[in-house]
Design an enzyme around this catalytic site. Structure first.
Site, PDB file in Angstrom:
ATOM      1  N   LEU A 111     -31.414 -53.024  38.861  1.00 16.93           N
ATOM      2  CA  LEU A 111     -30.423 -54.076  38.618  1.00 16.93           C
ATOM      3  C   LEU A 111     -29.358 -53.854  39.681  1.00 16.93           C
ATOM      4  O   LEU A 111     -28.984 -52.708  39.955  1.00 16.93           O
ATOM      5  CB  LEU A 111     -29.792 -53.942  37.231  1.00 16.93           C
ATOM      6  CG  LEU A 111     -30.583 -54.387  35.996  1.00 16.93           C
ATOM      7  CD1 LEU A 111     -29.733 -54.226  34.736  1.00 16.93           C
ATOM      8  CD2 LEU A 111     -31.049 -55.837  36.118  1.00 16.93           C
ATOM      9  N   ASP A 112     -28.852 -54.928  40.264  1.00 18.99           N
ATOM     10  CA  ASP A 112     -27.817 -54.798  41.294  1.00 18.99           C
ATOM     11  C   ASP A 112     -26.596 -54.082  40.732  1.00 18.99           C
ATOM     12  O   ASP A 112     -26.346 -54.142  39.526  1.00 18.99           O
ATOM     13  CB  ASP A 112     -27.342 -56.175  41.773  1.00 18.99           C
ATOM     14  CG  ASP A 112     -28.478 -57.012  42.314  1.00 18.99           C
ATOM     15  OD1 ASP A 112     -29.456 -56.423  42.801  1.00 18.99           O
ATOM     16  OD2 ASP A 112     -28.359 -58.249  42.248  1.00 18.99           O
ATOM     17  N   ILE A 113     -25.820 -53.517  41.622  1.00 25.23           N
ATOM     18  CA  ILE A 113     -24.582 -52.845  41.195  1.00 25.23           C
ATOM     19  C   ILE A 113     -23.683 -53.800  40.399  1.00 25.23           C
ATOM     20  O   ILE A 113     -23.045 -53.402  39.436  1.00 25.23           O
ATOM     21  CB  ILE A 113     -23.844 -52.215  42.418  1.00 25.23           C
ATOM     22  CG1 ILE A 113     -22.614 -51.433  41.956  1.00 25.23           C
ATOM     23  CG2 ILE A 113     -23.465 -53.256  43.463  1.00 25.23           C
ATOM     24  CD1 ILE A 113     -22.033 -50.506  42.992  1.00 25.23           C
ATOM     25  N   ARG A 199     -29.732 -64.202  41.839  1.00 26.00           N
ATOM     26  CA  ARG A 199     -28.639 -64.583  42.750  1.00 26.00           C
ATOM     27  C   ARG A 199     -29.161 -65.492  43.857  1.00 26.00           C
ATOM     28  O   ARG A 199     -28.530 -66.482  44.216  1.00 26.00           O
ATOM     29  CB  ARG A 199     -27.996 -63.333  43.364  1.00 26.00           C
ATOM     30  CG  ARG A 199     -27.217 -62.525  42.345  1.00 26.00           C
ATOM     31  CD  ARG A 199     -26.728 -61.200  42.939  1.00 26.00           C
ATOM     32  NE  ARG A 199     -26.426 -60.266  41.875  1.00 26.00           N
ATOM     33  CZ  ARG A 199     -25.275 -60.221  41.195  1.00 26.00           C
ATOM     34  NH1 ARG A 199     -24.299 -61.042  41.526  1.00 26.00           N
ATOM     35  NH2 ARG A 199     -25.090 -59.357  40.225  1.00 26.00           N
TER      36      ARG A 199
END
Ligand code: URA
Length: 253
Positions: A111-113, A199
């Site tokens: 998961l992205d930051i 995104r």
């Protein structure tokens, strides 16, 4: 296939197998009595993956004696944490959130930051591979806040699918929860897990993501798990996940 590697020092592995102490294991290594994947390892400092590497001492296989207790936890990742095991930039790591555990658990996928939400962490390499394998396409549900007014025509375009640089992407399900001039909230379910996919899908439609939260993976939700905390997966849940990888249509949730 994506491989999760749980690397531990060879002498620790030998000691964990109950063969001898770590110190004596080091001596055995120096004496050239230890073979890893068919090759003598006589130097210190070598790390192995107990799930996949084969270790022999004096011609005897160790793997059979070694039991890794397979454990999986469901973490509610806050934003600001990275899902890698180390970070050259010294950012917070998700593993810091369960640092008290003796088990070495690895995040399943990423998961992205700046993404929060549901993340499984496990030392069960086989389960992790199944969860990440494109063939099994487990449903992932996201709650997305985007800047601007996301209207019905945007939703229709999203449902039709968008073109990303690594190929087309189409949600399994998408709906608008709220839509205002300044920001809108959506719910989207996808089955793939391409890098920054949500995104990029929003970007393809001209929307930037303000917040992104994964709220579901297959039948698992964040119910009762506060941000920054975690719970163990129950054996029945692990069994159910595995079962979903069997049969003709493994995608069903
Ligand atoms: N899609 C994204 O863009 N980011 C995530 O962290 C997960 C899915």
């Amino acid at each position: 296939m994506v491989q999760i590697k749980e690397q531990i020092r060879l002498q620790k592995y030998i000691a964990d197998c109950g063969v001898t102490s770590r110190r004596r294991a080091e001596t055995m290594i120096s004496q050239g009595r230890v073979i890893v994947n068919g090759e003598v390892v006589a130097r210190q400092g070598v790390k192995i993956d107990p799930l996949t590497d084969q270790v022999m001492i004096d011609g005897k296989k160790l793997a059979l004696n070694y039991r890794v207790t397979k454990k999986t936890l469901l973490l509610h990742k806050p934003i600001g944490y990275v899902t890698t095991m180390d970070d050259p930039q010294n950012r917070s790591l998700v593993k810091d959130l369960y640092a008290d555990l003796k088990e070495r658990l690895f995040p399943v996928g990423r998961l992205d930051i700046n993404t929060s939400g549901l993340l499984l962490c496990t030392n069960d390499g086989e389960l992790a591979n199944q969860l990440m394998h494109p063939r099994y396409k487990f449903e992932k549900e996201y709650q997305i806040t985007v800047a601007g007014h996301f209207d019905k025509s945007d939703l229709a375009a999203l449902k039709d699918g968008v073109e990303l640089e690594d190929g087309p992407a189409q949600p399994l399900k998408a709906e608008i929860k709220h839509s205002h001039s300044r920001q809108s909230e959506l719910l989207m379910v996808i089955r793939e897990g391409r890098n920054r996919q949500v995104r990029r899908m929003m970007m393809a439609l001209g929307f930037s993501v303000i917040t992104l939260r994964r709220t579901r993976l297959a039948f698992l939700t964040l119910d009762g798990v506060q941000k920054g905390s975690w719970r163990w997966l129950q054996a029945a849940e692990v069994k159910r996940l595995r079962k979903m990888t069997e049969g003709e249509n493994p995608c069903k949730n």
